[in-house]
Design an enzyme around this catalytic site. Structure first.
Site, mmCIF file in Angstrom:
data_model
loop_
_atom_site.group_PDB
_atom_site.id
_atom_site.type_symbol
_atom_site.label_atom_id
_atom_site.label_comp_id
_atom_site.label_asym_id
_atom_site.label_seq_id
_atom_site.Cartn_x
_atom_site.Cartn_y
_atom_site.Cartn_z
ATOM 1 N N HIS A 10 0.891 -1.161 0.135
ATOM 2 C CA HIS A 10 0.223 0.133 -0.022
ATOM 3 C C HIS A 10 0.938 1.039 0.026
ATOM 4 O O HIS A 10 2.031 1.130 0.596
ATOM 5 C CB HIS A 10 -1.055 -0.139 1.206
ATOM 6 C CG HIS A 10 -0.137 -0.038 2.718
ATOM 7 N ND1 HIS A 10 0.361 0.926 3.127
ATOM 8 C CD2 HIS A 10 0.073 -1.012 3.454
ATOM 9 C CE1 HIS A 10 1.053 0.699 4.263
ATOM 10 N NE2 HIS A 10 0.818 -0.731 4.370
ATOM 11 N N GLU A 12 2.071 5.003 1.413
ATOM 12 C CA GLU A 12 2.222 5.408 2.679
ATOM 13 C C GLU A 12 0.929 5.706 3.543
ATOM 14 O O GLU A 12 0.135 6.562 2.952
ATOM 15 C CB GLU A 12 3.042 6.831 2.866
ATOM 16 C CG GLU A 12 3.173 7.196 4.139
ATOM 17 C CD GLU A 12 3.932 8.625 4.108
ATOM 18 O OE1 GLU A 12 4.977 8.993 4.317
ATOM 19 O OE2 GLU A 12 2.821 9.523 3.967
ATOM 20 N N THR A 22 2.145 -0.470 13.057
ATOM 21 C CA THR A 22 0.480 -0.519 12.684
ATOM 22 C C THR A 22 0.017 -1.919 13.015
ATOM 23 O O THR A 22 -0.985 -1.857 13.567
ATOM 24 C CB THR A 22 0.550 0.115 11.284
ATOM 25 O OG1 THR A 22 1.480 1.210 11.357
ATOM 26 C CG2 THR A 22 -0.881 0.551 10.980
ATOM 27 N N GLY A 23 0.576 -2.676 12.296
ATOM 28 C CA GLY A 23 0.132 -3.993 12.154
ATOM 29 C C GLY A 23 -1.225 -4.209 11.892
ATOM 30 O O GLY A 23 -1.531 -3.725 10.664
ATOM 31 N N ARG A 61 -5.885 0.348 4.175
ATOM 32 C CA ARG A 61 -4.633 0.834 3.534
ATOM 33 C C ARG A 61 -4.371 0.027 2.196
ATOM 34 O O ARG A 61 -3.999 0.675 1.277
ATOM 35 C CB ARG A 61 -3.455 1.107 4.303
ATOM 36 C CG ARG A 61 -2.920 -0.154 5.149
ATOM 37 C CD ARG A 61 -2.126 0.316 6.313
ATOM 38 N NE ARG A 61 -1.239 -0.604 6.939
ATOM 39 C CZ ARG A 61 -1.936 -1.560 7.802
ATOM 40 N NH1 ARG A 61 -3.015 -1.164 8.369
ATOM 41 N NH2 ARG A 61 -1.021 -2.185 8.557
ATOM 42 N N GLU A 88 -1.400 -7.327 7.351
ATOM 43 C CA GLU A 88 -0.070 -7.170 7.903
ATOM 44 C C GLU A 88 0.359 -7.933 9.096
ATOM 45 O O GLU A 88 -0.776 -8.705 9.719
ATOM 46 C CB GLU A 88 0.128 -5.736 8.352
ATOM 47 C CG GLU A 88 1.317 -5.155 8.966
ATOM 48 C CD GLU A 88 2.835 -5.511 7.953
ATOM 49 O OE1 GLU A 88 3.051 -6.799 7.932
ATOM 50 O OE2 GLU A 88 3.286 -4.541 7.441
ATOM 51 N N LYS A 99 7.991 3.994 16.746
ATOM 52 C CA LYS A 99 9.315 3.149 16.552
ATOM 53 C C LYS A 99 10.588 3.666 16.910
ATOM 54 O O LYS A 99 11.318 3.018 17.569
ATOM 55 C CB LYS A 99 9.473 2.942 14.951
ATOM 56 C CG LYS A 99 8.362 2.072 14.270
ATOM 57 C CD LYS A 99 8.292 1.845 12.970
ATOM 58 C CE LYS A 99 7.112 1.226 12.536
ATOM 59 N NZ LYS A 99 7.044 0.818 11.018
ATOM 60 N N HIS A 180 0.817 -5.643 2.497
ATOM 61 C CA HIS A 180 1.581 -5.061 3.368
ATOM 62 C C HIS A 180 3.415 -5.421 3.387
ATOM 63 O O HIS A 180 3.521 -6.447 2.711
ATOM 64 C CB HIS A 180 1.160 -5.169 4.763
ATOM 65 C CG HIS A 180 -0.083 -4.989 4.882
ATOM 66 N ND1 HIS A 180 -0.920 -3.874 5.451
ATOM 67 C CD2 HIS A 180 -1.442 -5.646 4.449
ATOM 68 C CE1 HIS A 180 -2.247 -3.661 5.297
ATOM 69 N NE2 HIS A 180 -2.619 -4.978 4.609
HETATM 70 C C1 DG2 Z 1 4.251 -1.514 8.747
HETATM 71 C C2 DG2 Z 1 5.569 -2.254 8.600
HETATM 72 O O1 DG2 Z 1 3.343 -2.149 8.069
HETATM 73 O O2 DG2 Z 1 6.650 -1.798 9.651
HETATM 74 O O3 DG2 Z 1 3.043 -2.406 10.554
HETATM 75 O O4 DG2 Z 1 4.139 -0.922 11.002
HETATM 76 O O5 DG2 Z 1 3.226 -2.122 5.616
HETATM 77 O O6 DG2 Z 1 1.138 -2.266 6.661
HETATM 78 O O7 DG2 Z 1 2.583 -0.182 6.781
HETATM 79 P P1 DG2 Z 1 2.413 -1.790 6.816
HETATM 80 C C3 DG2 Z 1 3.691 -1.662 10.281
HETATM 81 P P2 DG2 Z 1 8.020 -2.416 9.895
HETATM 82 O O8 DG2 Z 1 7.693 -3.985 9.826
HETATM 83 O O9 DG2 Z 1 8.533 -1.983 8.213
HETATM 84 O O10 DG2 Z 1 8.528 -1.592 10.882
#
Ligand code: DG2
Length: 246
Positions: A10, A12, A22-23, A61, A88, A99, A180
């Site tokens: 997706h 940003e 986010t997960g 997303r 994700e 983070k 993701h």
């Molecule tokens: C990101 C990936 O997932 O983060 O869950 O924070 O692709 O759905 O934005 P996405 C999240 P990282 O594993 O790269 O920190």
């Protein structure tokens, strides 16, 4: 003959922009992410890669990105299938956390272990807490995780790969998977036979289609790693993902 698969992370999200884990939290695309998604569709058009079917996660997303990219490519009408198995990685108790703060609090090694190790999940999320999905209707009846490492993402994504994506590929369809960072890393690990240590260094940029041509017999890539439709932008964006949290 080869089959064409396109993997698209997706654009940003609002939480990517804020540097938050986010997960499974269902956040919107940022304005930049909306533009990235549309550009992803333009890249598909320019490369002559026109999806016949799209698979997405259950998170907006990825869903919105697929809609915007397909609209830009004039393929908004193709069939769509969605599954939580493309979600994700569940980031457990880290969901909603900054983070950089986590890196500062726990140190580089623990941060990277939680973020990129193959088999060490973050701590479990507390059921009923603000960023938990245990009461979310879309997952009713599903074995939803409380935290996942990449190995767990592979365990739940691969059954969907075999049951739903492979049949579409084998019927000759160009398949778009809008998902993701980590669910795409899981698919890439499987497709390219990436070992557990090497996958830690592989990052997926937002909004740039990654095209794979798969051998019709083995369903493995003709060219390992596939091909980003905008390789220069992908290289810069990959570096940005790798540096998140610094
Ligand atoms: C990101 C990936 O997932 O983060 O869950 O924070 O692709 O759905 O934005 P996405 C999240 P990282 O594993 O790269 O920190």
């Amino acid at each position: 003959m080869t089959y064409t698969l396109v993997l698209l992370r997706h654009g940003e999200s609002e939480w990517n922009a804020k540097n938050l884990f986010t997960g499974w939290v269902d956040v919107q695309l940022s304005e930049k992410g909306v533009e990235e998604a549309k550009r992803g569709g333009t890249l598909l058009t320019n490369a002559g890669v026109l999806p016949d079917v799209v698979h997405t996660s259950l998170l907006r997303r990825a869903i919105t990105t697929a809609n915007l990219a397909l609209d830009a490519a004039d393929r908004h009408w193709i069939p769509v299938k969605r599954s939580w198995r493309l979600n994700e990685r569940h980031y457990g108790a880290l969901q909603g956390k900054d983070k950089k703060q986590i890196r500062d609090e726990y140190g580089d090694d623990q941060f990277m272990l939680w973020r990129r190790s193959y088999d060490v999940p973050p701590p479990d999320i507390e059921l009923g807490s603000e960023f938990s999905q245990d009461a979310d209707a879309r997952y009713a009846g599903e074995p939803i995780p409380r935290a996942e490492a990449l190995t767990h993402v592979l365990d739940r994504a691969l059954p969907y790969w075999h049951s739903d994506i492979v049949p579409d590929l084998q019927s000759g369809k160009t398949v778009l998977v809008a998902a993701h960072g980590n669910s795409i890393r899981a698919i890439v690990k499987y497709l390219d036979d990436v070992d557990d240590a090497t996958i830690a260094g592989i990052n997926i940029p937002t909004g740039i289609p990654l095209r794979y041509e798969l051998d019709e017999d083995t369903l493995k890539p003709v060219t390992r790693g596939g091909e980003y439709l905008d390789p220069d932008a992908a290289a810069a964006a990959i570096a940005a993902v790798a540096n998140q949290g610094k």
